[in-house]
Write an enzyme that holds these catalytic residues in place. Structure first.
Site, mmCIF file in Angstrom:
data_model
loop_
_atom_site.group_PDB
_atom_site.id
_atom_site.type_symbol
_atom_site.label_atom_id
_atom_site.label_comp_id
_atom_site.label_asym_id
_atom_site.label_seq_id
_atom_site.Cartn_x
_atom_site.Cartn_y
_atom_site.Cartn_z
ATOM 1 N N GLN A 151 0.810 -1.212 0.000
ATOM 2 C CA GLN A 151 0.000 0.000 0.000
ATOM 3 C C GLN A 151 0.846 1.266 0.000
ATOM 4 O OE1 GLN A 151 -2.503 -0.403 3.447
ATOM 5 N NE2 GLN A 151 -3.541 -2.224 2.656
ATOM 6 N N HIS A 204 -0.896 -0.012 5.636
ATOM 7 C CA HIS A 204 -1.420 1.001 6.556
ATOM 8 C C HIS A 204 -0.485 2.192 6.744
ATOM 9 C CE1 HIS A 204 -4.443 -1.946 8.643
ATOM 10 N NE2 HIS A 204 -4.444 -2.055 7.319
ATOM 11 N N GLU A 257 -14.945 3.863 9.954
ATOM 12 C CA GLU A 257 -15.435 4.965 10.767
ATOM 13 C C GLU A 257 -15.296 6.306 10.054
ATOM 14 O OE1 GLU A 257 -13.921 3.052 15.037
ATOM 15 O OE2 GLU A 257 -13.388 5.112 14.483
ATOM 16 N N TYR A 296 -9.322 8.133 19.739
ATOM 17 C CA TYR A 296 -10.427 7.567 18.949
ATOM 18 C C TYR A 296 -10.512 6.041 19.056
ATOM 19 C CZ TYR A 296 -11.243 12.273 17.529
ATOM 20 O OH TYR A 296 -11.547 13.609 17.578
ATOM 21 N N TYR A 300 -9.644 -10.577 11.321
ATOM 22 C CA TYR A 300 -9.871 -11.222 10.033
ATOM 23 C C TYR A 300 -10.090 -12.727 10.184
ATOM 24 C CZ TYR A 300 -8.619 -6.847 7.771
ATOM 25 O OH TYR A 300 -8.600 -5.540 7.362
#
Length: 362
Positions: free
Chosen positions: A79, A137, A231, A241, A252
């Protein structure tokens, strides 16, 4: 509308809506991009687009594309790669990317000026600490707030999620800086012993969408949940948060994460998607040309292969509409253009730039 955007609209391919399709005009401006990620609008009407594998392109209104040189070394893995873009009124181009270094890689941010298809006056602004192995991520959206500050979203790097609850690192955080990379005096943890002063908020998983809400002078972001539990949050300084102490998703391989869906002292999300839509990209629309879009929040969906239109009442999300679901496109980025239209980047090895306007008024 700037002149070269007019030319672009004359040259682009307008696609007729399919039966039952969203009530939008959809125009294809560019195609065959390699996993496009970031998008900005240049003076004169050209677009600047980043491709995740590490290429920066200037897309001309005449359909031509020009490679921009002068980038730092990019760790294009999984990513990671060349990610988000932002452009300020003084001509500084901000970009985020996965930066290689001892221990692996991390999200970094720099700024430069664009001169004859080359980046010049390069200034490193931020480098996430620590660098870790793996290709997942990274975040990482850039928001130039109307308050004159730069906001950066940072992922938890997947295997490092427990660090998102600690203040001695940038894993799973948002960061707030002056645009030259210096730390504002009123950052919430600047005087907290052991905390990194750049941190604005903590307890995040992987925020691939963020936006400034001009109507309220607020910084919002969304993040990927694990298996479910995406979210949308109003991000406020010094707040936690919750990730991974609480989550609306699950592992998963099955099983709950943390303490459940809520805990004292943790900010609950304003919107949750279960099952996951894999959100990426978001924008609050100004409504200057299209009043029916004023202060609507538009969110791209990768797994959900659609654009989500969210309606707000104050800071409460009161409605959701799915757009473009019939196209089957992974939406990576959503921006409002200088002409008031919405511009989307689709995520694939042959990605596209799409322009959207309300069908009834354009």
């Amino acid at each position: 509308m700037v002149p070269r955007l007019i030319l672009c609209l004359l040259l682009c391919l307008t696609l007729a809506p399919l039966p039952g399709a969203s009530p939008l005009n959809v125009s294809l401006l560019h195609r065959d991009l390699a996993h496009p990620w970031g998008l900005v609008f240049l003076p004169g009407g050209d677009l600047l687009v980043s491709e995740r594998p590490g290429r920066l392109l200037r897309l001309g209104a005449d359909g031509r594309r020009h490679a921009v040189t002068g980038l730092p070394e990019v760790a294009a893995q999984g990513q990671g790669g060349l990610l988000d873009l932002a452009l300020d009124d003084e001509g500084w181009l901000y970009f985020s990317y996965s930066e290689p270094g001892p221990g692996g890689s991390s999200t970094a941010v720099a700024r430069a000026r664009l001169q004859d298809d080359r980046l010049v006056s390069l200034q490193p602004l931020f480098s996430q600490r620590p660098k870790v192995s793996g290709g997942a991520h990274f975040g990482s959206r850039l928001v130039l707030g109307d308050d004159g500050l730069l906001y950066i979203t940072l992922g938890d790097r997947y295997h490092q999620r427990d660090l998102a609850q600690r203040l001695d690192n940038h894993i799973g955080k948002t960061v707030r800086l002056h645009r030259d990379g210096s730390v504002p005096a009123d950052n919430p943890f600047r005087h907290t012993q052991g905390a990194l002063p750049e941190i604005w908020s903590l307890g995040h998983r992987n925020m691939q969408g963020a936006a400034w809400r001009p109507a309220a002078d607020q910084f919002w972001a969304h993040e990927h949940g694990p298996q479910g539990g995406d979210e949308v949050n109003l991000i406020q300084g010094g707040q936690n948060y919750g990730w991974p102490r609480v989550s609306f998703g699950e592992e998963y391989v099955g099983g709950k994460i943390g303490e459940g869906t809520a805990a004292p002292g943790l900010v609950p999300p304003l919107k949750v998607w279960v099952p996951s839509i894999a959100p990426s990209g978001m924008v609050f629309h100004s409504g200057a040309r299209y009043p029916q879009w004023r202060d609507k929040l538009f969110v791209g969906a990768l797994r959900g292969q659609s654009l989500r239109e969210l309606t707000l009442a104050g800071d409460t999300i009161v409605g959701e509409r799915t757009l473009l679901g019939e196209r089957g496109e992974r939406i990576r980025t959503v921006k409002e253009g200088p002409d008031g239209a919405l511009y989307l980047l689709t995520d694939s090895g042959s990605g596209k730039v799409l322009r959207l306007t309300p069908q009834s008024l354009d």
